[in-house]
Design a protein around this motif. Structure first.
Motif, short mmCIF file in Angstrom:
data_model
loop_
_atom_site.label_atom_id
_atom_site.label_comp_id
_atom_site.label_asym_id
_atom_site.label_seq_id
_atom_site.Cartn_x
_atom_site.Cartn_y
_atom_site.Cartn_z
N ASP A 404 42.67 30.89 41.63
CA ASP A 404 42.50 32.14 40.88
C ASP A 404 42.62 33.38 41.77
N LEU A 405 42.85 33.17 43.05
CA LEU A 405 42.74 34.25 44.03
C LEU A 405 43.94 35.19 43.97
N SER A 406 43.71 36.45 43.66
CA SER A 406 44.77 37.45 43.75
C SER A 406 44.88 37.89 45.21
N SER A 407 45.97 38.56 45.52
CA SER A 407 46.14 39.01 46.91
C SER A 407 45.06 40.02 47.28
N PHE A 408 44.61 40.85 46.31
CA PHE A 408 43.57 41.82 46.62
C PHE A 408 42.23 41.12 46.85
N ASP A 409 41.91 40.11 46.03
CA ASP A 409 40.68 39.33 46.24
C ASP A 409 40.67 38.75 47.65
N GLN A 410 41.83 38.20 48.03
CA GLN A 410 41.94 37.59 49.36
C GLN A 410 41.69 38.63 50.44
N TYR A 411 42.31 39.79 50.26
CA TYR A 411 42.15 40.86 51.24
C TYR A 411 40.70 41.34 51.31
N ALA A 412 40.08 41.58 50.14
CA ALA A 412 38.71 42.09 50.09
C ALA A 412 37.75 41.11 50.75
N THR A 413 37.95 39.83 50.51
CA THR A 413 37.07 38.82 51.10
C THR A 413 37.22 38.78 52.61
N GLU A 414 38.46 38.91 53.07
CA GLU A 414 38.69 38.89 54.52
C GLU A 414 38.01 40.08 55.19
N VAL A 415 38.13 41.25 54.58
CA VAL A 415 37.50 42.45 55.15
C VAL A 415 35.98 42.29 55.18
N LYS A 416 35.40 41.82 54.07
CA LYS A 416 33.95 41.67 53.99
C LYS A 416 33.43 40.63 54.97
N SER A 417 34.25 39.64 55.28
CA SER A 417 33.82 38.60 56.23
C SER A 417 33.77 39.14 57.65
N GLY A 418 34.49 40.27 57.89
CA GLY A 418 34.52 40.83 59.25
C GLY A 418 35.44 40.07 60.18
N ARG A 419 36.19 39.10 59.64
CA ARG A 419 37.05 38.25 60.48
C ARG A 419 38.52 38.53 60.14
#
Length: 544
Positions: A404-419
């Motif tokens: 279900d992951l959109s490219s923005f979801d993927q991006y937002a999660t990566e930023v929030k993870s700090g990694r």
């Protein structure tokens, strides 16, 4: 972790905290605290001398002598009011450490024999604040007195339906948090020092390059054996003799504090009080450092019971819990640590009432490579049913979230993870054209995170990617330059122009150019021309 600690008994209210502590106390029967308590039980206090010096009353003297020296062990049940008053009077009027130690061991034994006896102290007609004599003892210099007192307070606070008063609770939880932090820092420092000494020792051994390869191999094996023995010994709750000096004490006391927290955080109201004293971030900062497996297990257990509260489960990843626990899971060699981490992950998906938060937690786990660890655990096929059930559940939920992951979801999660890493989404012009404006959502949460990473991260890749992203945001969003300046991003990017890493300097320079230049089309052509010239120069150089 025995069957009583397994998450498959699922709902936390069915979970019996008493059993956990009976078992843990049995495991830690040879710990410093327990050994000292056994020694104290063997001593004899001259209560008559306290009576003669008028430090205690005749009634207090008679009661304690009958209980302590004449074997009338049922006195607390027969005369509960007198029992509470006598012990609280003794704690208030006697100052000698050894006698205080003895009194605390007596109280702990009374409570351990029958936990319903907490009502003796909680429902007493004692004129003062029942908590005060105990809380005062937390400030004593004697560490046994401090930690035995903390243990008693936890029992009094958890084994009675009436909650601890807010101010007293705040003081106690702050003390536990500070002790946890102090002991963990000392333990980490001691461990690092021990490793350094061992490594220096090994360097000396291998400094002679003219030794035979066989001898070198022999010494290497011996060194590795010694190195690993530090960890295995450090993790044992049995003999402490083989540990570097000082480690056993910090190891024991941090476990004692963690046991108190394991009890306290079973009570929902106490969970929010712990949050208010910055307790959750303290737990996670310790887990992000280096502690032994037992402490790791106990602190993750604390996180587990916290996540039974839906609101706390929703807030938990704001403290970076998923990346930290993902690292622990990937390094874990102890089944009980693996089990409790998986149980926390499951709660982070099951317990939040906001399904968007549960989805974000799933994506964060994917981002932190949890699926890879689940695959490894699946292949290992543990005999533990709980582990395999959780692996199956998490696999199913994470795989679904990936689909279900959109490219923005993927991006937002990566930023929030700090990694941050150079994943395809960063370099996609289409992504930035379509999503640059979305970085302003939720009070510019993602932009604030990027600026925060520029300030706090020490990872050159994270810094380079964050610079690039800020540049692309400014390039594709008309008011981006102004917003980044307001958030302090421009200053942070300019600071990185002098960074040690050339890639960070390069991305910072590009970002500054994007922040300064207004004609994006002109800048794009210039960058393109520079790239072509660079490639042409490489070709000419190769022909020459």
């Amino acid at each position: 972790m025995g069957s009583h600690v397994k998450r498959r008994e699922n709902q936390e209210e069915k979970y019996n905290p008493t059993k956990v502590f009976v078992r843990e106390d049995m495991i830690a029967a040879t710990s410093v605290l327990q050994i000292r308590a056994s020694e104290i039980r063997q001593t004899r206090i001259n209560w008559q001398s306290y009576l003669q010096s008028q430090m205690i009353t005749q009634r207090d003297h008679d009661f304690i002598v009958n209980l302590d020296q004449r074997g009338q062990k049922d006195l607390p049940d027969k005369n509960p009011d007198a029992c509470a008053e006598v012990f609280l009077n003794l704690l208030t009027h006697i100052s000698k450490d050894h006698t205080i130690q003895y009194i605390l061991v007596l109280i702990d034994d009374i409570l351990s024999e029958d936990k319903s006896r907490v009502k003796i102290f909680r429902e007493t007609k004692f004129s003062g604040n029942v908590w005060q004599p105990f809380l005062n003892l937390l400030n004593r210099q004697d560490e046994f007195v401090q930690h035995m007192t903390a243990r008693i307070i936890a029992k009094l606070a958890c084994w009675h339906p009436q909650l601890m008063d807010k101010s007293d609770l705040h003081f106690y939880l702050s003390w536990l948090k500070d002790q946890l932090k102090t002991n963990a820092e000392e333990m980490t420092a001691e461990l690092e020092h021990a490793e350094q000494v061992m490594l220096e020792h090994e360097k000396e051994k291998f400094s002679d390059k003219h030794k035979h390869h066989k001898e070198k191999a022999h010494h290497s094996d011996a060194g590795n054996e010694k190195y690993s023995s530090l960890y295995s010994s450090f993790d044992e709750l049995k003999p402490h003799e083989d540990l570097p000096p000082g480690l056993h004490k910090n190891n024991d006391y941090i476990q004692s504090v963690a046991r108190c927290l394991q009890m306290m955080l079973r009570i929902d109201e106490y969970r929010f009080a712990f949050l208010s004293v910055d307790g959750i971030s303290t737990l996670l900062s310790i887990l992000a450092s280096r502690v032994n497996f037992q402490v790791q297990y106990q602190l993750v257990f604390c996180l587990w019971v916290l996540t039974f509260n839906p609101l706390l489960a929703e807030k938990m990843n704001k403290f970076n819990v998923i990346p930290i626990l993902a690292d622990i899971l990937s390094d874990s060699v102890k089944e009980k640590v693996t089990r409790i981490v998986l149980a926390v992950f499951r709660n982070l998906i099951e317990k939040p009432e906001d399904q968007q938060v549960a989805k974000e937690h799933c994506i964060a786990m994917v981002q932190c490579k949890v699926l890879k660890q689940l695959s490894i655990l699946e292949q290992k096929r543990s005999d533990d049913e709980d582990i395999m059930n959780d692996v199956e559940y998490l696999n199913e939920r994470l795989q679904a979230s990936v689909q279900d992951l959109s490219s923005f979801d993927q991006y937002a999660t990566e930023v929030k993870s700090g990694r941050l890493e150079w994943s395809p989404v960063h370099k996609s012009a289409k992504f930035w054209r379509e999503n640059a404006a979305r970085l302003n959502e939720r009070g510019q949460e993602l932009l604030r995170t990027l600026v925060h990473l520029l300030e706090k991260s020490r990872d050159p890749v994270v810094l380079a990617v964050a610079c690039y992203d800020i540049g692309e945001y400014v390039r594709h969003y008309p008011r981006g330059k102004h917003i980044i300046e307001q958030l302090g991003g421009k200053q942070r990017v300019m600071y990185l122009l002098s960074h040690d890493d050339p890639n960070v300097r390069y991305e910072a320079l590009l970002a500054v150019q994007k922040l300064m230049v207004h004609n994006w089309e002109y800048l794009g052509k210039q960058l393109e021309k520079e790239q072509i010239d660079k490639q042409a120069g490489t070709v000419v150089g190769a022909k020459a």
